[in-house]
Design an enzyme around this catalytic site. Structure first.
Site, PDB file in Angstrom:
ATOM      1  N   ASP A  10       0.877  -1.179   0.000  1.00  0.00           N
ATOM      2  CA  ASP A  10       0.000   0.000   0.000  1.00  0.00           C
ATOM      3  C   ASP A  10       0.911   1.225   0.000  1.00  0.00           C
ATOM      4  O   ASP A  10       2.118   1.119   0.234  1.00  0.00           O
ATOM      5  CB  ASP A  10      -0.897  -0.007   1.249  1.00  0.00           C
ATOM      6  N   SER A  11       0.308   2.386  -0.193  1.00  0.00           N
ATOM      7  CA  SER A  11       1.085   3.626  -0.127  1.00  0.00           C
ATOM      8  C   SER A  11       1.572   3.885   1.302  1.00  0.00           C
ATOM      9  O   SER A  11       2.541   4.600   1.505  1.00  0.00           O
ATOM     10  CB  SER A  11       0.214   4.791  -0.587  1.00  0.00           C
ATOM     11  N   CYS A  73      -4.326  -1.455  -1.956  1.00  0.00           N
ATOM     12  CA  CYS A  73      -4.493  -0.015  -2.157  1.00  0.00           C
ATOM     13  C   CYS A  73      -5.392   0.162  -3.364  1.00  0.00           C
ATOM     14  O   CYS A  73      -5.060  -0.293  -4.457  1.00  0.00           O
ATOM     15  CB  CYS A  73      -3.122   0.616  -2.412  1.00  0.00           C
ATOM     16  N   GLU A 151      -3.456   8.383   8.747  1.00  0.00           N
ATOM     17  CA  GLU A 151      -2.015   8.126   8.939  1.00  0.00           C
ATOM     18  C   GLU A 151      -1.505   8.836  10.196  1.00  0.00           C
ATOM     19  O   GLU A 151      -0.505   8.447  10.779  1.00  0.00           O
ATOM     20  CB  GLU A 151      -1.212   8.610   7.725  1.00  0.00           C
ATOM     21  N   CYS A 185     -11.046   3.045  -0.065  1.00  0.00           N
ATOM     22  CA  CYS A 185      -9.647   3.348   0.232  1.00  0.00           C
ATOM     23  C   CYS A 185      -9.309   2.554   1.481  1.00  0.00           C
ATOM     24  O   CYS A 185     -10.090   2.567   2.448  1.00  0.00           O
ATOM     25  CB  CYS A 185      -9.463   4.847   0.484  1.00  0.00           C
ATOM     26  N   HIS A 187      -7.406   3.024   3.777  1.00  0.00           N
ATOM     27  CA  HIS A 187      -7.191   3.797   4.999  1.00  0.00           C
ATOM     28  C   HIS A 187      -8.499   4.052   5.756  1.00  0.00           C
ATOM     29  O   HIS A 187      -8.481   4.365   6.943  1.00  0.00           O
ATOM     30  CB  HIS A 187      -6.559   5.158   4.670  1.00  0.00           C
TER      31      HIS A 187
HETATM   32  N1  DGL Z   1      -4.738   3.362   0.819  1.00  0.00           N
HETATM   33  C1  DGL Z   1      -4.828   3.944  -0.487  1.00  0.00           C
HETATM   34  C2  DGL Z   1      -6.089   3.440  -1.205  1.00  0.00           C
HETATM   35  O1  DGL Z   1      -6.637   2.414  -0.847  1.00  0.00           O
HETATM   36  C3  DGL Z   1      -4.813   5.434  -0.635  1.00  0.00           C
HETATM   37  C4  DGL Z   1      -3.971   6.283   0.207  1.00  0.00           C
HETATM   38  C5  DGL Z   1      -3.192   7.295  -0.581  1.00  0.00           C
HETATM   39  O2  DGL Z   1      -3.745   8.292  -1.077  1.00  0.00           O
HETATM   40  O3  DGL Z   1      -1.992   7.057  -0.687  1.00  0.00           O
HETATM   41  O4  DGL Z   1      -6.531   4.046  -2.145  1.00  0.00           O
END
Ligand code: DGL
Length: 268
Positions: A10-11, A73, A151, A185, A187
């Site tokens: 993931d990012s 992600c 985050e 997302c 997150h």
């Molecule tokens: N966790 C990432 C997703 O599922 C996005 C977070 C980011 O913008 O880096 O899209």
């Protein structure tokens, strides 16, 4: 090969919500997680840049002999086809299709609302994935501020509530009101309580983590790739601030992460 770990990336820390579901569904498997914390967020970057980052992350995992790659992600799932091609014959699974299937299971006729990063909304991957199966109406809303808040470990309180109202009130005012809301997302599940309160009890929240875990379990069974050896320790990589990853990552993973299991790496 069967005893090799499963690679997830993931990012940042959001993908840990997917790894949590995977570890629960597949307790014998060993996982290697990579969070590209140095370059987060992906959601505000162009598709070309995200594709390049995703390829680098996937190669860092294949360099560690994983048997399967999970793109945990939604934003990086824009690179699903490119990764499947580049990593052949290694299987690559994304979170969008499992999320779309889960949304349709929750609200077969829709309307379905999708909240995600700017990149995911612009790319329209959820709309396509849902419309491949059904004609249920879909509305989308980018919620970029949710990512840095998550985050930061900021998952409740007045700031989160205010931001959630700003994004979700107009979305819930669309007529007819959405019946399901996809957390598009990885997150966002840590903000679930606030999101649920703001949208109200008549909207079903859909998280793709469990359906993705199911898709991975199915693939392991089909290809006879399930691990036979006893479960090994999970390993984590972050491209920046591994100590912070271990500390804040707990919120996403749902249990403590041993700082000794988090290593810093560079991607290229
Ligand atoms: N966790 C990432 C997703 O599922 C996005 C977070 C980011 O913008 O880096 O899209």
């Amino acid at each position: 090969m069967n005893d090799a770990p499963i690679g997830i990336f993931d990012s940042g820390m959001g993908g840990l919500t997917v790894m949590r579901a995977l570890a629960l569904r597949l307790p014998r498997e060993q996982f290697i997680y990579l969070g590209d914390t140095a370059r987060l967020p992906y959601g505000t970057k162009s598709a070309d840049t995200v594709r390049r980052y995703a390829l680098q992350a996937a190669h860092a995992l294949t360099g560690r002999a994983v048997k399967l790659v999970v793109i945990a992600c939604n934003t990086a799932s824009v690179s699903l086809a490119a990764l499947q091609e580049a990593l052949k014959p290694l299987p690559v699974i994304g979170v969008i299709e499992p999320g779309a299937r889960a949304a349709l299971k929750a609200a077969p006729q829709g309307p379905i609302a999708v909240i995600a990063t700017e990149g995911t909304v612009k790319g329209g991957a959820y709309v396509r994935a849902i419309h491949e199966i059904s004609q249920a109406p879909v509305v989308q809303q980018a919620c970029p501020l949710f990512v840095p808040m998550a985050e930061e470990g900021l998952t409740s309180g007045p700031i989160v509530e205010a931001v959630a109202h700003r994004y979700l009130d107009p979305l819930m005012a669309t007529m007819p009101k959405p019946r399901a809301l996809v957390l598009g997302c990885t997150h966002f599940p840590v903000l679930k309580e606030v999101i649920a309160r703001v949208v109200g009890p008549d909207v079903i929240l859909v998280d793709s983590a469990a359906t993705t875990a199911e898709a991975v379990a199915q693939l392991l069974a089909e290809r006879d790739l399930a691990r036979a050896a006893p479960p090994g320790p999970h390993h984590f990589f972050a491209t920046d601030a591994p100590d912070r990853f271990a500390r804040v990552g707990e919120i996403f993973f749902g249990k403590p992460i041993d700082p000794g299991s988090v290593e810093q790496i560079d991607l290229q």
